[in-house]
Design a protein around this motif. Structure first.
Motif, mmCIF file in Angstrom:
data_model
loop_
_atom_site.group_PDB
_atom_site.id
_atom_site.type_symbol
_atom_site.label_atom_id
_atom_site.label_comp_id
_atom_site.label_asym_id
_atom_site.label_seq_id
_atom_site.Cartn_x
_atom_site.Cartn_y
_atom_site.Cartn_z
ATOM 1 N N LYS A 1 -17.657 29.705 8.851
ATOM 2 C CA LYS A 1 -18.760 30.652 8.594
ATOM 3 C C LYS A 1 -19.624 30.899 9.830
ATOM 4 O O LYS A 1 -20.498 31.764 9.804
ATOM 5 C CB LYS A 1 -19.645 30.131 7.454
ATOM 6 C CG LYS A 1 -18.890 30.104 6.133
ATOM 7 C CD LYS A 1 -19.838 30.084 4.957
ATOM 8 C CE LYS A 1 -19.088 30.421 3.677
ATOM 9 N NZ LYS A 1 -19.516 29.561 2.569
ATOM 10 N N LEU A 2 -19.409 30.123 10.887
ATOM 11 C CA LEU A 2 -20.253 30.280 12.091
ATOM 12 C C LEU A 2 -19.453 30.752 13.300
ATOM 13 O O LEU A 2 -19.899 30.612 14.447
ATOM 14 C CB LEU A 2 -20.941 28.954 12.420
ATOM 15 C CG LEU A 2 -21.930 28.446 11.373
ATOM 16 C CD1 LEU A 2 -22.405 27.050 11.729
ATOM 17 C CD2 LEU A 2 -23.120 29.403 11.265
ATOM 18 N N ARG A 3 -18.306 31.336 13.053
ATOM 19 C CA ARG A 3 -17.448 31.781 14.156
ATOM 20 C C ARG A 3 -18.015 33.012 14.874
ATOM 21 O O ARG A 3 -18.780 33.788 14.294
ATOM 22 C CB ARG A 3 -16.044 32.117 13.625
ATOM 23 C CG ARG A 3 -15.284 30.932 13.045
ATOM 24 C CD ARG A 3 -14.649 30.072 14.123
ATOM 25 N NE ARG A 3 -14.157 28.807 13.546
ATOM 26 C CZ ARG A 3 -12.954 28.642 13.002
ATOM 27 N NH1 ARG A 3 -12.095 29.645 12.971
ATOM 28 N NH2 ARG A 3 -12.597 27.462 12.521
ATOM 29 N N SER A 4 -17.563 33.158 16.125
ATOM 30 C CA SER A 4 -17.861 34.341 16.956
ATOM 31 C C SER A 4 -19.350 34.531 17.215
ATOM 32 O O SER A 4 -19.821 35.653 17.414
ATOM 33 C CB SER A 4 -17.290 35.624 16.322
ATOM 34 O OG SER A 4 -15.915 35.454 16.118
ATOM 35 N N LYS A 5 -20.102 33.426 17.213
ATOM 36 C CA LYS A 5 -21.536 33.503 17.515
ATOM 37 C C LYS A 5 -21.838 32.809 18.843
ATOM 38 O O LYS A 5 -22.970 32.438 19.117
ATOM 39 C CB LYS A 5 -22.345 32.838 16.393
ATOM 40 C CG LYS A 5 -22.201 33.515 15.037
ATOM 41 C CD LYS A 5 -22.999 32.719 13.987
ATOM 42 C CE LYS A 5 -22.743 33.224 12.582
ATOM 43 N NZ LYS A 5 -23.167 34.630 12.410
ATOM 44 N N ARG A 6 -20.803 32.581 19.657
ATOM 45 C CA ARG A 6 -20.957 31.956 20.974
ATOM 46 C C ARG A 6 -21.496 30.524 20.880
ATOM 47 O O ARG A 6 -22.207 30.048 21.770
ATOM 48 C CB ARG A 6 -21.866 32.806 21.889
ATOM 49 C CG ARG A 6 -21.507 34.275 21.968
ATOM 50 C CD ARG A 6 -20.132 34.554 22.508
ATOM 51 N NE ARG A 6 -19.879 34.090 23.875
ATOM 52 C CZ ARG A 6 -18.732 34.316 24.508
ATOM 53 N NH1 ARG A 6 -17.754 34.993 23.920
ATOM 54 N NH2 ARG A 6 -18.550 33.844 25.727
ATOM 55 N N LEU A 7 -21.144 29.845 19.795
ATOM 56 C CA LEU A 7 -21.517 28.432 19.682
ATOM 57 C C LEU A 7 -20.576 27.561 20.524
ATOM 58 O O LEU A 7 -20.988 26.531 21.063
ATOM 59 C CB LEU A 7 -21.413 28.035 18.202
ATOM 60 C CG LEU A 7 -22.421 27.051 17.652
ATOM 61 C CD1 LEU A 7 -23.842 27.419 18.043
ATOM 62 C CD2 LEU A 7 -22.298 26.986 16.124
ATOM 63 N N ALA A 8 -19.320 27.973 20.632
ATOM 64 C CA ALA A 8 -18.354 27.164 21.383
ATOM 65 C C ALA A 8 -18.797 26.929 22.833
ATOM 66 O O ALA A 8 -18.770 25.787 23.304
ATOM 67 C CB ALA A 8 -16.953 27.791 21.316
ATOM 68 N N PRO A 9 -19.251 27.973 23.557
ATOM 69 C CA PRO A 9 -19.718 27.709 24.924
ATOM 70 C C PRO A 9 -20.880 26.708 24.983
ATOM 71 O O PRO A 9 -20.977 25.933 25.941
ATOM 72 C CB PRO A 9 -20.149 29.096 25.419
ATOM 73 C CG PRO A 9 -19.273 30.045 24.638
ATOM 74 C CD PRO A 9 -19.163 29.412 23.272
ATOM 75 N N CYS B 1 -14.492 22.284 17.295
ATOM 76 C CA CYS B 1 -14.380 22.955 16.001
ATOM 77 C C CYS B 1 -15.728 23.536 15.583
ATOM 78 O O CYS B 1 -16.756 22.851 15.651
ATOM 79 C CB CYS B 1 -13.905 21.959 14.941
ATOM 80 S SG CYS B 1 -13.633 22.701 13.320
ATOM 81 N N VAL B 2 -15.719 24.784 15.174
ATOM 82 C CA VAL B 2 -16.901 25.442 14.614
ATOM 83 C C VAL B 2 -16.548 25.876 13.194
ATOM 84 O O VAL B 2 -15.473 26.456 12.965
ATOM 85 C CB VAL B 2 -17.313 26.662 15.483
ATOM 86 C CG1 VAL B 2 -18.352 27.520 14.766
ATOM 87 C CG2 VAL B 2 -17.837 26.193 16.840
ATOM 88 N N HIS B 3 -17.411 25.568 12.262
ATOM 89 C CA HIS B 3 -17.196 25.934 10.861
ATOM 90 C C HIS B 3 -16.840 27.419 10.751
ATOM 91 O O HIS B 3 -17.397 28.253 11.465
ATOM 92 C CB HIS B 3 -18.473 25.648 10.060
ATOM 93 C CG HIS B 3 -18.259 25.702 8.576
ATOM 94 N ND1 HIS B 3 -18.093 26.892 7.894
ATOM 95 C CD2 HIS B 3 -18.156 24.716 7.668
ATOM 96 C CE1 HIS B 3 -17.911 26.628 6.613
ATOM 97 N NE2 HIS B 3 -17.932 25.312 6.445
#
Ligand code: YNC
Ligand code: MG
Length: 388
Positions: free
Chosen positions: A143-151, A139-141
């Motif tokens: 407000k922080l989506r689509s910034k390549r944090l998931a990878p 899960c990514v907050h």
């Protein structure tokens, strides 16, 4: 097209046609000395943070992150609302690793902004029992989506899994990634049709009135099978035997021992419910059924804030017909005030869904293995694994 997933040891779409690739590990394990020692770098404002779920305050932070930012349906009407007690259960099975409960927080405010978790499991694929991680609660907050944090989260959990000398993982997702081993559908059985219609979860059928609909889904007040009762601690050995011999028929299934059964199946109020049939004559345990509790928040409804949903878990019908056993599961779920009973089309579930008035849902659930190939995939009915 999949900048991250194309770099990972997973079945690639381009390999689908290549029947010569063998089943099993895609990459061999590395020596532990070659596993990266340091956490992957995060953007400067954030830091890694291992969530100690013994700590009620941290559990509450995780609960809140997920309650506000986790999975929604396609129309953004509902969002999963895993309870704190459920999260503790899901994340702390036998021999769990604290280091696999991975948070990201803002350095300054210490606010939890992202999470991913793994738990250890033994999963059998054909005749190969493999130590795996079950990955969940990515899960990514918002407000922080689509910034390549998931990878980055996925790489970090992979590193920590590798540190335990485990090289495979299992996970599910609503999105298509390279490459599902199978794709399942959720089916829904109304228990409280009026509320489900009021919140927009279901619609009144053509030529149906509310009172006819309520009558259609009415259930008896108490289970019908003689000897049907809640599972207790003293049943663990018998349930383990029943479940092991049943799951052996599936291509992919967990390899449960008694400790696993005690953890995953012993009833816990509003977390997991298990029932069995004890023969009134022989006192033998002949059948078993279970469901877990996962409410959904109802977004934007003036009257209702949550839906109470039961999810079919592991069921074993030996002496009692499966339809009758599951009808009893519906009856106890109704007694306990659930609004809806959900089931995937895995295992033998096709054999009761239509007859017990489940309707097909619109979402699909894709099952994946990491670093493990199963040529041509499997059918949902060949899958004996339910992830939370
Ligand atoms: C997903 N659900 O494709 P590509 S399920 C895996 N699972 O990569 P960004 C996902 N990958 O395509 P965002 C994914 N969703 O470019 C997206 N991706 O190669 C991939 N939603 O990253 C995506 N929870 O950070 C793309 O996207 C890359 O900011 C894009 O973050 C995604 O728990 C997400 O649905 C899902 O919180 C965190 O949207 C966010 O959008 C979110 O730019 C709501 O990421 C909640 C939600 C997912 C629930 C789940 C299972 C996760 C499995 C992860 C994979 C585990 C692999 C095995 C590791 C151990 C290995 C060993 C050994
Ligand atoms: Mg991101």
């Amino acid at each position: 097209r999949h900048k991250f997933w194309e770099t990972q040891p997973v079945g690639q779409f381009r390999d689908l046609a290549d029947g010569s690739l063998p089943d099993g590990a895609i990459e061999p394990p590395s020596p532990l000395s070659e596993v990266r020692a340091d956490p992957y770098p995060l953007p400067a404002a954030f830091e890694w943070f291992t969530c100690d779920l013994d700590d009620d305050a941290l559990l509450a932070d995780l609960y809140a992150l997920l309650a506000h930012n986790y999975v929604e349906d396609d129309e953004n009407m509902f969002r999963f609302n895993y309870s704190p007690a459920f999260l503790r259960w899901a994340l702390r099975p036998p021999s769990f690793f604290r280091a696999w409960h991975i948070g990201v927080r803002a350095k300054e405010s210490k606010k939890l902004v992202a999470f991913i978790s793994g738990v250890p499991a033994r999963i059998r694929a054909r005749d190969d029992v493999v130590r795996m991680a079950e990955i969940n609660f990515l899960c990514v907050h918002k407000k922080l989506r689509s910034k390549r944090l998931a990878p980055v989260l996925i790489r970090e959990v992979t590193r920590r899994v590798h540190q335990e000398n485990i090289w495979q993982a299992a996970y599910t997702a609503g999105v298509v990634l390279p490459t599902p081993i199978t794709t399942c559908r959720y089916w829904h059985r109304s228990l409280n049709p009026k509320k489900l219609i009021d919140v927009g979860f279901s619609r009144l059928g053509p030529r149906m009135t509310m009172s006819r609909t309520v009558r259609l889904y009415k259930l008896p007040d108490a289970p019908l099978t003689p000897g049907f009762r809640q599972m207790e601690l003293r049943d663990v050995a018998a349930v383990t035997r029943l479940l092991r011999s049943y799951l052996a028929r599936y291509v992919v299934a967990p390899d449960f021992d008694e400790l696993d059964v005690e953890h995953w199946l012993l009833p816990q109020e509003d977390v997991v419910d298990s029932y069995l049939v004890e023969s009134p004559e022989t006192h033998e345990v002949t059948d078993f059924c279970s469901f877990y509790t996962l409410p959904s928040s109802v977004l934007n409804n003036a009257t209702y804030s949550t839906l109470k949903a039961a999810y079919s878990y592991y069921n074993v019908a030996v002496k009692t017909p499966l339809q009758q056993l599951m009808n009893d599961a519906l009856i106890v779920a109704k007694q306990k005030n659930y609004d809806v009973f959900n089931a995937l089309d895995v295992m033998e579930n096709e054999g009761f869904l239509k007859e017990l008035k489940f309707g097909p849902g619109d979402g699909q659930l894709h099952y994946y293995l990491y670093n493990y190939r199963i040529r041509n995939g499997i059918k949902p009915s060949e899958l004996g694994l339910v992830l939370l």
